[in-house]
Write a protein that holds these residues in place. Structure first.
Motif, PDB file in Angstrom:
ATOM      1  N   THR A 141       0.835  -1.203   0.000  1.00 54.39           N
ATOM      2  CA  THR A 141       0.000   0.000   0.000  1.00 54.39           C
ATOM      3  C   THR A 141       0.869   1.252   0.000  1.00 54.39           C
ATOM      4  O   THR A 141       0.605   2.223  -0.723  1.00 54.39           O
ATOM      5  N   ASP A 144       2.234   1.710  -3.442  1.00 56.56           N
ATOM      6  CA  ASP A 144       1.194   2.254  -4.316  1.00 56.56           C
ATOM      7  C   ASP A 144       1.030   3.756  -4.087  1.00 56.56           C
ATOM      8  O   ASP A 144       0.912   4.532  -5.042  1.00 56.56           O
ATOM      9  N   GLN A 148       1.800   6.682  -6.780  1.00 57.81           N
ATOM     10  CA  GLN A 148       0.734   7.611  -7.154  1.00 57.81           C
ATOM     11  C   GLN A 148       1.202   9.062  -7.012  1.00 57.81           C
ATOM     12  O   GLN A 148       0.982   9.901  -7.889  1.00 57.81           O
ATOM     13  N   GLN A 168       4.913  -4.116  -7.720  1.00 58.16           N
ATOM     14  CA  GLN A 168       3.860  -3.185  -7.312  1.00 58.16           C
ATOM     15  C   GLN A 168       4.190  -1.766  -7.778  1.00 58.16           C
ATOM     16  O   GLN A 168       3.315  -1.030  -8.254  1.00 58.16           O
ATOM     17  N   SER A 172       1.733   0.062 -10.297  1.00 59.52           N
ATOM     18  CA  SER A 172       1.043   1.244  -9.770  1.00 59.52           C
ATOM     19  C   SER A 172       1.349   2.473 -10.614  1.00 59.52           C
ATOM     20  O   SER A 172       0.466   3.291 -10.893  1.00 59.52           O
TER      21      SER A 172
END
Length: 286
Positions: A141, A144, A148, A168, A172
């Motif tokens: 997470t 990610d 972002q 990931q 992402s």
């Protein structure tokens, strides 16, 4: 690369067995910059000129003579690479990553880069996101979120294409319409399945695949470890989602800290079992 005829010589010189990267780079400087000579001309000199003009030892001369035997094979290899749409970028090319050269200096900068995709990504602001192959959900997470935020700021996400955090980070960045550099732990010709999977992103200019190893080299633990400093070298910022107290992330961060890189490490919760706190104690930024 402008001079295709030079490519086999670059491949031959870049992968001299048992030669340190710094030694290869210093020889390149002496050949190309100080003597204003092509690599082809250098390889066609006699051993006396190698010894007198380039101050090469008997062992180094032996290594170069042995390497010359690979030139015909490397000519075929160069043709194969170009035919498949790969490019070879030598360290003296203006297309070579300035960020990589700045971070790794002459001592660690790879003599050549094998690439496929948007080369301009090597010259943009960049963020490396690294971590364990067996990362916890909280780490994925975090990865990610960092990816972002990076894409919002038009920063390229650099990762190493391992399971867990690396994968990931890549996925992402593409999910959020960003761009990414994949630094391979293998030769670029052995990454056909990965290139096929991300082909559209490569063609669209959103992914650059990079390898510093011999094009036919298969994955190994040693190459994966050697690849980690290259990931960090491509990045202006480094974020660590999760690290164990051994392995690639651990050694990569420690190497980065020795090189005085600023490395951000996710501050773990109380019940986590990882080495993030240990890295913070060693000098990483929480």
């Amino acid at each position: 690369m402008e001079e295709q005829a030079e490519i086999p010589y670059w491949i031959t010189l870049a992968h001299l067995p048992r030669w340190r990267v710094e030694r290869i780079n210093r020889l390149i400087i002496k050949i190309v910059h100080e003597n204003k000579m092509s690599l082809e001309t250098f390889f066609n000199l006699d051993t006396r000129k190698w010894k007198n003009d380039f101050e090469l030892s008997e062992k180094e001369i032996f290594d170069l003579e042995e390497a010359k035997k690979n030139l015909p094979n490397n000519s075929f290899l160069a043709e194969d690479l170009l035919a498949q749409g790969f490019e070879i970028i030598p360290i003296n090319s203006p297309e070579y990553s300035k960020i990589l050269k700045h971070n790794l200096k002459i001592k660690y900068s790879p003599p050549i880069l094998y690439v496929k995709g948007n080369k301009q990504l090597m010259h943009e602001n960049s963020v490396a996101i690294v971590g364990s192959r067996k990362a916890d959900v909280i780490s994925l997470t975090f990865t990610d979120n960092v990816a972002q935020e990076a894409t919002k700021q038009y920063k390229v996400v650099v990762s190493g294409f391992a399971k867990g955090v690396d994968k990931q980070a890549l996925d992402s960045s593409l999910k959020y319409k960003g761009q990414s550099i994949i630094v391979l732990p293998q030769g670029i010709l052995t990454f056909k399945s990965g290139i096929k999977k991300y082909y559209k992103s490569i063609i669209d200019g959103n992914v650059l695949v990079v390898s510093t190893f011999h094009p036919k080299a298969t994955w190994s633990v040693g190459l994966a470890m050697a690849r980690n400093p290259i990931i960090y070298g491509f990045a202006k910022e480094i974020y660590v989602a999760q690290s164990e107290n051994k392995g690639g992330t651990w050694s990569g961060v420690n190497d980065g800290l020795k090189k005085r890189r600023k490395i951000f490490v996710r501050f773990p919760t109380d019940n986590e079992k990882n080495a993030n706190i240990q890295l913070i104690v060693k000098g990483a930024v929480p």
